[in-house]
Design a protein around this motif. Sequence first.
Motif, PDB file in Angstrom:
ATOM      1  N   ASP A 101      35.786  27.415  11.218  1.00 25.44           N
ATOM      2  CA  ASP A 101      36.514  28.593  10.753  1.00 25.44           C
ATOM      3  C   ASP A 101      36.624  28.710   9.367  1.00 25.44           C
ATOM      4  O   ASP A 101      37.189  27.948   8.699  1.00 25.44           O
ATOM      5  N   CYS A 112      40.306  26.340  22.047  1.00 20.99           N
ATOM      6  CA  CYS A 112      40.380  24.724  21.558  1.00 20.99           C
ATOM      7  C   CYS A 112      41.716  24.374  22.226  1.00 20.99           C
ATOM      8  O   CYS A 112      41.969  23.378  22.066  1.00 20.99           O
ATOM      9  N   LYS A 137      40.089  36.533  14.874  1.00 21.35           N
ATOM     10  CA  LYS A 137      38.879  35.575  14.808  1.00 21.35           C
ATOM     11  C   LYS A 137      39.699  34.283  15.160  1.00 21.35           C
ATOM     12  O   LYS A 137      39.212  33.246  16.232  1.00 21.35           O
ATOM     13  N   THR A 138      40.626  33.740  14.628  1.00 25.82           N
ATOM     14  CA  THR A 138      41.504  32.499  14.542  1.00 25.82           C
ATOM     15  C   THR A 138      41.854  32.266  15.760  1.00 25.82           C
ATOM     16  O   THR A 138      42.151  31.222  16.515  1.00 25.82           O
ATOM     17  N   THR A 141      33.414  31.668  11.575  1.00 18.78           N
ATOM     18  CA  THR A 141      33.603  32.786  10.951  1.00 18.78           C
ATOM     19  C   THR A 141      33.769  32.848   9.554  1.00 18.78           C
ATOM     20  O   THR A 141      33.741  31.736   9.068  1.00 18.78           O
ATOM     21  N   ILE A 160      39.350  31.226  18.491  1.00 18.68           N
ATOM     22  CA  ILE A 160      39.254  29.997  18.407  1.00 18.68           C
ATOM     23  C   ILE A 160      40.118  28.999  18.733  1.00 18.68           C
ATOM     24  O   ILE A 160      40.106  28.156  19.693  1.00 18.68           O
ATOM     25  N   SER A 161      41.278  29.399  18.517  1.00 20.21           N
ATOM     26  CA  SER A 161      42.532  28.564  18.846  1.00 20.21           C
ATOM     27  C   SER A 161      42.825  28.431  20.292  1.00 20.21           C
ATOM     28  O   SER A 161      43.015  27.448  20.971  1.00 20.21           O
ATOM     29  N   PHE A 214      33.165  24.926  16.302  1.00 21.53           N
ATOM     30  CA  PHE A 214      33.832  25.915  15.499  1.00 21.53           C
ATOM     31  C   PHE A 214      34.142  25.832  14.151  1.00 21.53           C
ATOM     32  O   PHE A 214      34.519  24.834  13.851  1.00 21.53           O
ATOM     33  N   LEU A 223      36.244  21.264  16.154  1.00 24.47           N
ATOM     34  CA  LEU A 223      36.859  22.305  15.464  1.00 24.47           C
ATOM     35  C   LEU A 223      37.145  21.973  13.992  1.00 24.47           C
ATOM     36  O   LEU A 223      37.684  20.931  13.723  1.00 24.47           O
TER      37      LEU A 223
END
Lengths: 253, 308
Positions: free
Chosen positions: B159, B52, B44-45, B190, B48-49, B157, B82
């Motif tokens: 997280d 971004c 997941k991260t 998330t 996203i990372s 986002f 983020l």
Amino acid sequence: MNVHAVKAIYLFEMARTWRTLLQSVVSPVISTALYFIVFGSAIGGHMAPIDGVAYGAFIVPGLIMLTLLTQSISNAAFGIYFPRFVGTIYEVLSAPISYVEIVLGYVGAAATKSVMLGIIILATSTFFVDVKVLHPVWMVSFLVLTAVTFSLFGFIIGIWADGFEKLQMIPLLIVTPLTFLGGSFYSIDMLPPFWRSVTLFNPVVYLVSGFRWSFFGVSDVNIGISLGMTLVFLLACLVAVWWIFRTGYRLKS
Amino acid sequence: MQPILRVENLSKVYEGGFTALKDVSLELNQGEIFALLGPNGAGKTTLISIVCGLVNPSAGKVEVAGHDIITDYRAARALIGLVPQELKTDSFESVWATVAFSRGLFGKKRDDARIERVLRDLSLWDKKDNKIMTLSGGMKRRVLIAKALAHEPRILFLDEPTAGVDVELRRDMWRLVRQLSDEGVTIILTTHYLEEAEEMADRIGVIRKGELMLVEEKTALMRQFGQKRLTIHLAAPLGTIPSAFAGHNLTLSADGRDLVLVYGTGQGSAPVSDLLRGLAMAGIAYHDLETHQSSLEDIFVDLMRENA
């Protein structure tokens, strides 16, 4: 160019200077004032002039350079290392900002602080010794060029370091000795021929010599060589920074 | 309509050889709330990372409102906000200064009114001059959200935004997320709190070992994978389930007092009415009924178990 972003980073870093005024400005000024009192007034009174310049005045460029080098490195290194350490670097790396703009913000602020300190120390020195600047444009040029170059070097250290010990290691173990041995407090012509040759491998010699020439018109090495060596070091730092951002070294996985 | 986020065949293999993402493709629409679910280490991260700009992709393509995140990173990143999982803050800065810094960093000129609005929306206005180090964990989380919203992103986002925050803040955040979604901001969330995803999300994505296992409308997901359980407390115990009910998915409790019917949520109420009619015709009396519908959490756990 994302001017707002460069300005944001620059002002953010400068705000840290004002917030830590004692550490950032007052402390180096006091240290340098002590050098003037001890070497300039107390010991300097018993020293013969060097190249026709009174010893107290002779050490002024070297002392400014000593502060400029150490402060440029520590300011820039800490400026980029701290957000890496606490994790807030994510914001800079995810912003719509180029690597050149990131460097402009951080290195620009670090160099500004160093130049300010250099000027403050120069002003402080006038309370202790008689200082004249023969080539003020060259003096400012060397001041700015050295501040930018060593701020870039500090930025590289701040990216490379993975702990506070490494952050301090190069300034303490390499830069400070090189500065002390780079003719800050003496002319390298005073050294025996062998050590004089060895000293010429020390890049700080060229910085101090060129800077001193802008004050008194005397130098250990040719002014052109001094300027050239400074530019070579600047170029080397720029290449290293370019490589860091191209590869994402210690910044991106 | 062009998707606000398009992820195509995205893969990430870290230097050590660990594969964090495998050929992930995903499209998100403007204004939707998308919950990305998965166990720890699912990717997941990393996903996203990459979007971004914090992690380099190994393969694949990502576009934000049609802007490639690599070749047109300025336009792409300007649209993204983020809120990271960990509380990464500038401890010595004031709330106002750090939020204003974020706005500038994303290329927006100073706008005190905007920052004031964000701080008020997040109940941070009276803390605007406080140093971040003096704030509680929940307040720091709000500051991170304020920083992410300072430049008016079109994609946000979040997280694990509610990890370790109290109920009041969680509800505030839910309210804010809905408000942003109404304003057209796409939210990618998330979370480990599956009731949060169930409450908030329009669509759910489930990721496991770097693979996006499914992306589905929440209601469709609940209908497709959800189950209902009807428990009938009988007036008199039964020895066995009568043969007339063989067509129903029925079980009888050990003491013979409860009949349990399990049926899919997509079947509507037909199985229930059929069974109750049958019980009446067979003369089997009951004194109470009880129903239970599986939650997103049940569905998620089942999915993880099936694909283990």
